[in-house]
Design a protein around this motif. Sequence first.
Motif, short mmCIF file in Angstrom:
data_model
loop_
_atom_site.label_atom_id
_atom_site.label_comp_id
_atom_site.label_asym_id
_atom_site.label_seq_id
_atom_site.Cartn_x
_atom_site.Cartn_y
_atom_site.Cartn_z
N ALA A 71 -71.35 4.46 14.14
CA ALA A 71 -69.95 4.09 14.10
C ALA A 71 -69.73 2.64 13.69
CB ALA A 71 -69.30 4.34 15.46
N ASP A 72 -68.58 2.39 13.06
CA ASP A 72 -68.12 1.03 12.81
C ASP A 72 -67.39 0.46 14.02
OD1 ASP A 72 -69.03 1.04 10.15
OD2 ASP A 72 -67.14 1.85 9.41
N VAL A 73 -66.75 1.35 14.79
CA VAL A 73 -65.96 0.92 15.94
C VAL A 73 -65.89 2.08 16.93
CG1 VAL A 73 -63.77 1.62 14.86
CG2 VAL A 73 -63.75 -0.13 16.66
N ILE A 74 -65.86 1.73 18.22
CA ILE A 74 -65.73 2.72 19.28
C ILE A 74 -64.34 2.56 19.89
CG2 ILE A 74 -66.61 3.49 21.52
CD1 ILE A 74 -69.34 2.21 20.58
N LEU A 75 -63.51 3.57 19.75
CA LEU A 75 -62.12 3.54 20.19
C LEU A 75 -62.00 4.26 21.53
CD1 LEU A 75 -59.15 2.84 19.31
CD2 LEU A 75 -59.05 5.13 18.32
N VAL A 76 -61.33 3.61 22.49
CA VAL A 76 -61.24 4.19 23.83
C VAL A 76 -59.95 3.74 24.49
CG1 VAL A 76 -62.49 2.27 24.91
CG2 VAL A 76 -62.53 4.52 26.00
N GLY A 77 -59.39 4.62 25.32
CA GLY A 77 -58.22 4.26 26.11
C GLY A 77 -58.60 3.41 27.30
N SER A 78 -57.66 2.65 27.81
CA SER A 78 -57.97 1.70 28.89
C SER A 78 -58.35 2.41 30.18
CB SER A 78 -56.78 0.78 29.13
OG SER A 78 -55.61 1.53 29.46
N GLY A 79 -57.75 3.58 30.47
CA GLY A 79 -58.09 4.30 31.69
C GLY A 79 -59.55 4.73 31.70
N THR A 80 -60.02 5.22 30.58
CA THR A 80 -61.43 5.61 30.48
C THR A 80 -62.33 4.38 30.55
OG1 THR A 80 -60.95 7.62 29.22
CG2 THR A 80 -63.14 6.65 28.93
N ALA A 81 -61.93 3.31 29.89
CA ALA A 81 -62.75 2.08 29.93
C ALA A 81 -62.93 1.58 31.36
CB ALA A 81 -62.11 1.00 29.07
N ARG A 82 -61.86 1.68 32.17
CA ARG A 82 -61.97 1.25 33.56
C ARG A 82 -62.77 2.24 34.39
NH1 ARG A 82 -56.44 -0.23 32.72
NH2 ARG A 82 -55.80 1.75 33.64
N ALA A 83 -62.47 3.53 34.27
CA ALA A 83 -63.14 4.54 35.10
C ALA A 83 -64.63 4.59 34.84
CB ALA A 83 -62.51 5.91 34.85
N PRO A 99 -73.97 -4.51 17.05
CA PRO A 99 -73.43 -3.23 17.52
C PRO A 99 -71.95 -3.10 17.16
CG PRO A 99 -73.67 -4.73 19.35
CD PRO A 99 -74.28 -5.41 18.17
N PRO A 100 -71.42 -1.88 17.20
CA PRO A 100 -70.00 -1.71 16.91
C PRO A 100 -69.14 -2.29 18.03
CG PRO A 100 -70.92 0.35 17.71
CD PRO A 100 -72.07 -0.60 17.53
N PRO A 101 -68.01 -2.89 17.70
CA PRO A 101 -67.12 -3.37 18.76
C PRO A 101 -66.45 -2.20 19.47
CG PRO A 101 -66.05 -3.61 16.63
CD PRO A 101 -67.46 -3.15 16.35
N ILE A 102 -66.11 -2.43 20.72
CA ILE A 102 -65.26 -1.50 21.46
C ILE A 102 -63.81 -1.91 21.21
CG2 ILE A 102 -64.71 -0.50 23.69
CD1 ILE A 102 -67.60 -0.03 22.99
N ALA A 103 -62.96 -0.95 20.85
CA ALA A 103 -61.52 -1.20 20.68
C ALA A 103 -60.78 -0.43 21.76
CB ALA A 103 -61.05 -0.77 19.29
N LEU A 168 -62.99 -1.09 9.36
CA LEU A 168 -63.67 -0.23 10.34
C LEU A 168 -63.22 1.21 10.13
CD1 LEU A 168 -63.17 -2.57 13.44
CD2 LEU A 168 -65.14 -2.47 11.88
N ARG A 169 -63.93 1.91 9.27
CA ARG A 169 -63.49 3.25 8.88
C ARG A 169 -64.22 4.37 9.61
NH1 ARG A 169 -63.01 2.24 2.31
NH2 ARG A 169 -61.02 1.12 2.39
N ARG A 170 -65.42 4.11 10.08
CA ARG A 170 -66.16 5.14 10.81
C ARG A 170 -65.81 4.99 12.29
NH1 ARG A 170 -72.21 4.30 8.75
NH2 ARG A 170 -71.60 2.15 9.23
N VAL A 171 -64.78 5.71 12.70
CA VAL A 171 -64.20 5.57 14.03
C VAL A 171 -64.79 6.62 14.96
CG1 VAL A 171 -62.06 5.56 15.37
CG2 VAL A 171 -62.06 4.72 13.00
N LEU A 172 -65.27 6.18 16.11
CA LEU A 172 -65.75 7.07 17.16
C LEU A 172 -64.84 6.91 18.36
CD1 LEU A 172 -67.81 9.01 18.47
CD2 LEU A 172 -69.15 6.99 19.13
N CYS A 173 -64.06 7.94 18.66
CA CYS A 173 -63.18 7.92 19.83
C CYS A 173 -63.89 8.61 20.99
CB CYS A 173 -61.86 8.61 19.52
SG CYS A 173 -60.75 8.71 20.95
N GLU A 174 -64.00 7.91 22.10
CA GLU A 174 -64.65 8.45 23.29
C GLU A 174 -63.65 8.80 24.39
OE1 GLU A 174 -68.98 6.24 22.66
OE2 GLU A 174 -67.69 5.57 24.31
#
Length: 240
Positions: A71-83, A99-103, A168-174
């Motif tokens: 991935a170029d970037v790891i996309l995540v919501g704030s609730g998941t990032a905290r939990a 490494p890819p940044p967390i967004a 950042l085109r290769r987006v990985l949403c977790e």
Amino acid sequence: MGPVRRLLPPGPDLSDDDLPGVYAYPPALDRPWVRVNFVSSLDGAVSVDGASAGLGTPADKAVFGVLRRLADVILVGSGTARAERYRGARTPTIGRDAPPPIAVVTGSAALETDLGLFTDTAVPTIVLTTAEAPADRRAALREAGGDVVELPDLEPATILGELERRGLRRVLCEGGPGLHGDLVAAGAVDELCLTLSPLLAAGDAGRIARSAGGHDPERMGLDQVLESDGTLLLRYRNGA
């Protein structure tokens, strides 16, 4: 991880070294490609005791690591990032030195500055918020080293537009389910990698996507099925 059997399309067993090629993004992308990755129990739970770790298997963990390396970037919501107590990614993106940044997507900018996102990361965490978030919270995240971006809104098109602006085109949403639901509602999910863990979890855990509804279900094509020690690794693609 034990042997990985390729069930669809049929083929020889895979080793760890084969996985980056199997999960490679489409070449020469001219826009962000959104890949979503989730693990679920057989009865649909996305967490055990509030976190996904209880569903993990060696195969799921191996694929999780490979998807991050691609991935170029790891996309995540704030609730998941905290939990999940997120920290920065450790392993460089394949072909790069970092490494890819967390967004992190957060309308309120309510992220604790002692999270590993800020204290344990090799590259600055991108905080995607708006000018409506409290100014003191935005300032605190900047002081903690976050790359705070004030967008006009947090619609998927706006978020992906900012990532595109950064190349950042290769987006990985977790996840989590709310962010995934927003992407589904916007028709922005190109690919879903879903691990079915061979567990029955019951409990009151949620599903992998959640939204207000009001949109038609979108059909995804089954692109790949891998199996390892009872774990099914499924990949679906939009338009496949």
